[in-house]
Design a protein around this motif. Structure first.
Motif, short mmCIF file in Angstrom:
data_model
loop_
_atom_site.label_atom_id
_atom_site.label_comp_id
_atom_site.label_asym_id
_atom_site.label_seq_id
_atom_site.Cartn_x
_atom_site.Cartn_y
_atom_site.Cartn_z
N UNK A 34 7.77 -9.32 -0.90
CA UNK A 34 8.86 -8.36 -2.26
C UNK A 34 8.91 -7.17 -2.46
N UNK A 35 7.70 -6.70 -1.85
CA UNK A 35 8.34 -5.26 -1.65
C UNK A 35 8.85 -4.79 -0.22
N UNK A 39 11.13 -5.04 -4.37
CA UNK A 39 11.07 -5.26 -6.57
C UNK A 39 9.67 -4.42 -6.32
N UNK A 40 8.61 -4.66 -7.13
CA UNK A 40 8.00 -3.69 -7.79
C UNK A 40 6.59 -3.56 -7.09
N UNK A 41 6.98 -4.25 -6.21
CA UNK A 41 5.68 -3.84 -5.12
C UNK A 41 5.10 -3.12 -4.91
N UNK A 42 4.03 -2.10 -4.57
CA UNK A 42 3.41 -0.35 -3.93
C UNK A 42 3.60 -0.60 -2.90
N UNK A 55 -0.10 -4.02 -5.49
CA UNK A 55 0.05 -2.62 -6.36
C UNK A 55 1.00 -3.01 -6.67
N UNK A 56 1.46 -3.15 -8.03
CA UNK A 56 3.02 -2.61 -9.15
C UNK A 56 3.23 -1.62 -10.19
N UNK A 57 4.21 -1.27 -9.66
CA UNK A 57 5.00 -0.51 -10.83
C UNK A 57 4.90 -0.74 -12.02
N UNK A 58 4.26 -0.79 -12.65
CA UNK A 58 3.94 -1.31 -14.38
C UNK A 58 5.27 -0.55 -15.16
N UNK A 59 6.37 -0.88 -14.91
CA UNK A 59 7.57 -0.05 -16.07
C UNK A 59 7.32 -0.87 -17.36
N UNK A 66 0.29 1.98 -12.78
CA UNK A 66 0.67 0.88 -11.56
C UNK A 66 -0.40 -0.38 -12.18
N UNK A 67 -0.43 -0.92 -11.74
CA UNK A 67 -0.79 -2.40 -12.14
C UNK A 67 -1.45 -3.08 -10.93
#
Length: 941
Positions: A34-35, A39-42, A55-59, A66-67
């Protein structure tokens, strides 16, 4: 505390079977891909707190928080669906509760707690409620879970609000889905390439789970914001950039990967077994100095020295659209370009801000071919030995390697193009490419020193850098790395003994040349007790003899044994012809080298086949015989095979072999030497316009190591006269090459030194020629040359003619001498420039330029010198220039000087415009009085 990587995990007791470990890796791989897909995976961290930390960017949260998703992954040992009791027995919730307790006090962390289970959840209401974060919605369920966890119901309710349970497919389906994602991300890849990518990614995830991700993490992580132990478990976009590149541009990824390995091959010849160590293991960076051109004369500027390592060199050389790297024969040009190419690939993958990506190409390959095609062919040939997986296409080099990035074209061996018109046309072509708006290419051209009229095509604004030989202090470290690369025991002690042997043999200066150093180390490693050669020709003779003996050995790896195995089946005549060929091979290669040096374009195999010693026996098929000839050439140790056939490993090897061939015929030798020396007998103005590209070959022709039949001393002695600066420059060049180290040639060096001392001291000679003579004298005798340059700096008559014709201060011969002195003896050079600043007899602009030179070399007297000149009794524009130069260094002093300048001249209407210029400079420095003064001066018009 925004990153849990800083926090200690509550426990580290997890153990897993290889089977569960493999499933956990596949589960983690989902987030990694996904990264890669954008995607949103950091980033993804394995085995810290839980099995997987995503770690995901929590939009959806203001401020881009960061979520953090802490995941426990559970595989199943038996079939059946997951009930709440089964989830509790797996201890997944107990582990997540420990994580929750460790994190809940950190209010700046936003996190989820996930149980990933292999297989479906049952229809049981309780487990479905927990899966959706509603585990504490009924008292009965909450009490059951709290009792199992031995926790307070209130704490358990808070905990369960953060818990999710995710159904994962079984291990075979999960692996299939991960592969399918890769196919979706890169539909252009072949099945085998996707399989290789999947295996590579899975391997990296497994290494992260074991805390062993690397070993390149330090180079790939831009900021060490968490401990090393966590970085070794964390997969980031930086660490996966090469994978991302393989998904989007597989040809570029293949090129970058192979380029990173390009330093494995050493460009220099080797003897002995098991072979030359990799360039990366023995490479010792050299210093680059900016070469300045004044009055057509090259001078190195210590102010523009680059850092020595390849990493800095790749960025340093890539700044200009076109630049030149100059070094003598064997001076390290090819090694530098290989190191820069490999390092640019490493940096290009590692850095977010992608700079130029290097690609090396022989200058001869650019003749008659469009640039992209020549780059593709050269890169494919060069990198084929480094597991290049595809033939590189022209299209790769027709587009940018990344948005905003360009290609750094590393052109090797401009001097190997023998036709001057071809050289100049090539330089014009490169300059035209670089002159395009937003150019796709930048160029670094490596060459031996060439006549200024050749390089002048680029203009004096193109940076030129001299690749400096090893300093005495660097000889030991260079020797240690080289000897260690060949596996010499106790390489430090061996290097110390080697350096002492150099001193005892009076060849230390000779060894400062990287190629000479490499060859001397090989000879020393082969027999530490032997004496070292006294001249360059003697070194090449010994080295090529060792190459031939190694090639002709009768061991299983020897070419004779292999020739017997290949030719025996064709009968005794074929076998005898093969042995004759090997016996005569050195002489044959010498003959072919001479022909190639004179312009012959025949291929090596065809040229060898035309020799009497290499005539094909009737019993041997033509293809078999050509294959045998090619193998013999390849095993000679002197040649390498490229896409264009065979070529010498180094141009000096070809020059030596050609000179050895010429030396066998006295009349041919005398005629060739006379032809080559003719331009050096002409004292046609600037000596730096001499045909420097012939100096190395001349050196082999006059070196006693080539066993020349005639003594060239008389011809050389005729060059060593005061009126021939160019001829004495040739003698100085031979001294630096190691040609004239033998005792019998020392009188020649003394004669040239005396001639240049006389020329530099001759008051009736042109001033610039006197400085040139002093420079040549410094190359022959450093101490005497330094004294001569100091004398010229202080000679007030030297610029007498110049002072009557006030043109550019760069043409001051006294300043020219001072800058030359800076290179030879920095402190004396600084002192000389300081004396020029205070010399009232010197033209004003020269004094200001001398202060600027002090500033450029970091002398502490530079600012006081500029301040002194800004208020001295000199020309207005020179005072203004000194004040402006002072402005960025000491603004307050510059403001004082500008006010003083205006006050001195504002009453004189002839200087009104100059005063307004000075007032504008005040305004630019932020002085509010500047605008007021401009207004006052304008009213007075």
């Amino acid at each position: 505390m925004r990153d849990p990587g800083h926090l200690p995990a509550p426990d580290d007791t997890g153990s897993a079977t290889e089977e569960r470990y493999a499933y956990q890796a596949q589960a983690a791989l989902r987030a990694v891909m996904e990264m890669l897909a954008g995607g949103e995976v950091l980033h993804v961290t394995c085995e810290h707190f839980e099995d997987v930390l995503v770690a995901r960017s929590c939009s959806t949260v203001p401020g881009g928080v960061t979520l953090w998703d802490f995941q426990q992954v559970k595989s199943r040992e038996t079939q059946g669906s997951w009930t709440l009791s089964r989830v509790l027995r797996s201890k997944a919730l107990a582990s997540l509760l420990r994580t929750h307790r460790a994190l809940k006090e950190h209010k700046d962390l936003t996190y989820l707690l996930t149980v990933g289970v292999e297989g479906p959840l049952s229809s049981d209401t309780d487990v479905r409620a927990v899966a959706q974060g509603r585990g504490g919605s009924t008292a009965e369920r909450l009490y059951k879970i709290a009792k199992h966890l031995d926790a307070d119901p209130g704490e358990t309710a808070e905990f369960l609000r953060l818990v999710r349970i995710e159904e994962l497919p079984d291990r075979y389906e999960l692996e299939r889905r991960n592969r399918d994602v890769l196919f979706e991300l890169a539909p252009h890849l072949r099945v085998g390439e996707v399989e290789a990518l999947h295996a590579d990614l899975l391997s990296r995830v497994t290494l992260a789970m074991r805390g062993r991700l690397g070993p390149r993490w330090q180079a790939l992580v831009t900021q060490l914001d968490v401990p090393e132990t966590i970085l070794r478990k964390r997969l980031t976009p930086q660490k996966l950039r090469d994978v991302a590149l393989r998904l989007t541009r597989p040809d570029l990824a293949d090129y970058v990967r192979a380029s990173r390995l390009a330093v494995q091959a050493h460009p220099y010849p080797e003897v002995g077994s098991p072979g030359m160590p990799s360039l990366s293991s023995v490479y010792v960076p050299q210093r680059l100095y900016r070469v300045m051109f004044e009055s057509g004369q090259p001078r190195s500027s210590p102010a523009d020295q680059s850092p020595g390592d390849a990493a800095d060199a790749s960025a340093f050389l890539g700044r200009a659209l076109v630049c030149l790297v100059l070094a003598g024969p064997g001076g390290g040009k090819s090694s530098l370009l290989r190191a820069v190419q490999a390092d640019s690939a490493e940096r290009w993958l590692a850095c977010e801000d992608q700079g130029p990506l290097g690609v090396t190409v022989p200058a001869t390959a650019l003749l008659g071919s469009p640039l992209p095609g020549a780059l593709a062919a050269a890169a494919t040939t060069q990198l084929a030995a480094f597991a290049l997986q595809r033939t590189l296409s022209d299209e790769l080099f027709l587009s940018r390697p990344a948005q905003g990035a360009c290609w750094l074209v590393l052109v090797d061996g401009l001097d190997e193009i023998t036709d001057r018109d071809d050289r100049q046309n090539l330089l014009r072509t490169l300059a035209n490419f670089a002159a395009e708006p937003d150019p796709l290419y930048r160029f670094v051209v490596a060459t031996r020193p060439l006549p200024e009229k050749d390089l002048g095509i680029l203009g004096n604004d193109v940076p030129r850098y001299q690749l400096m030989p090893f300093s005495r202090s660097e000889l030991f470290s260079a020797a240690q790395r080289i000897l260690d690369g060949w596996g010499v025991p106790d390489s430090g002690d061996a290097a110390g003994r080697f350096v002492r042997v150099l001193d005892d043999a009076y060849v230390t200066e000779f060894a400062r040349n990287p190629l000479m150093m490499t060859m001397l180390c090989q000879l020393y490693a082969a027999d530490p007790g032997q004496s070292l050669p006294a001249t360059r020709g003697a070194l090449y003779a010994k080295f090529t003899d060792l190459l031939h003996r190694h090639m002709s050995g009768r061991g299983q790896s020897g070419v004779r044994s292999q020739a017997e195995a290949a030719m025996a089946r064709f009968g005794p005549t074929a076998l005898s012809r093969a042995h004759d060929l090997l016996d005569q091979l050195p002489d044959t290669i010498d003959s072919l080298a001479s022909g190639l040096l004179s312009g012959s374009e025949a291929s090596w195999v065809s040229a060898l086949a035309d020799q009497d010693s290499a005539r094909r026996p009737r019993a041997v098929p033509e293809d078999d015989w050509k294959d045998f000839l090619a193998s013999v050439l390849r095993r000679s140790g002197l040649l390498t095979r490229s896409g264009h056939g065979f070529s010498f490993l180094h141009q000096t090897l070809q020059e030596y072999c050609a000179a050895r061939h010429i030396a066998r015929d006295p009349s041919s030798h005398a005629a060739e030497l006379d032809r080559l020396l003719a331009p050096w007998r002409e004292n046609a103005g600037n000596p730096w316009g001499a045909p420097l590209d012939t100096a190395s070959y001349i050196g082999f022709l006059i070196d006693p190591g080539t066993a020349s039949p005639t003594d060239p001393t008389a011809s050389l002695r005729a060059l060593a006269v005061p009126g021939n600066i160019r001829g004495c420059l040739l003698i100085a060049t031979q001294l630096s090459l190691g040609t004239l180290l033998a005792d019998k040639r020392k009188p020649l060096v003394r004669a040239a030194s005396q001639a240049m001392a006389a020329a530099s001291a001759d008051p009736d000679s042109e001033a610039t020629e006197r400085v040139w003579a002093a420079n040549v004298l410094a190359e022959l005798d450093l101490q005497e040359g330094t004294i001569a340059l100091e004398t010229l700096v202080d000679d007030r008559l030297l610029d007498e003619e110049f002072n009557e014709d006030p043109h550019s201060p760069d043409f001051s011969d006294r300043l020219l001498a001072a800058r030359s002195l800076l290179e030879l003896h920095p402190q004396r050079g600084k002192d000389a420039c300081h004396r020029l600043v205070h010399d009232l007899y010197l033209y004003d602009s020269v004094r200001v330029r001398a202060a600027e030179v002090l500033l450029a070399v970091g002398d502490e007297r530079a600012c006081p010198a500029l301040e002194y000149l800004a208020e001295a009794d000199i020309h207005f524009d020179d005072r203004l220039g000194a004040a402006n130069r002072l402005a960025p260094l000491d603004p307050e002093a510059a403001v004082r000087m500008l006010h003083k300048l205006i006050e001195d001249y504002r009453g004189d209407p002839d200087w009104l415009d100059w005063c307004k210029t000075a007032a504008q400079a005040l305004t630019d420095l932020g002085d509010p009085r500047g605008r007021q003064i401009i207004g006052e001066l304008s009213v007075g018009l």
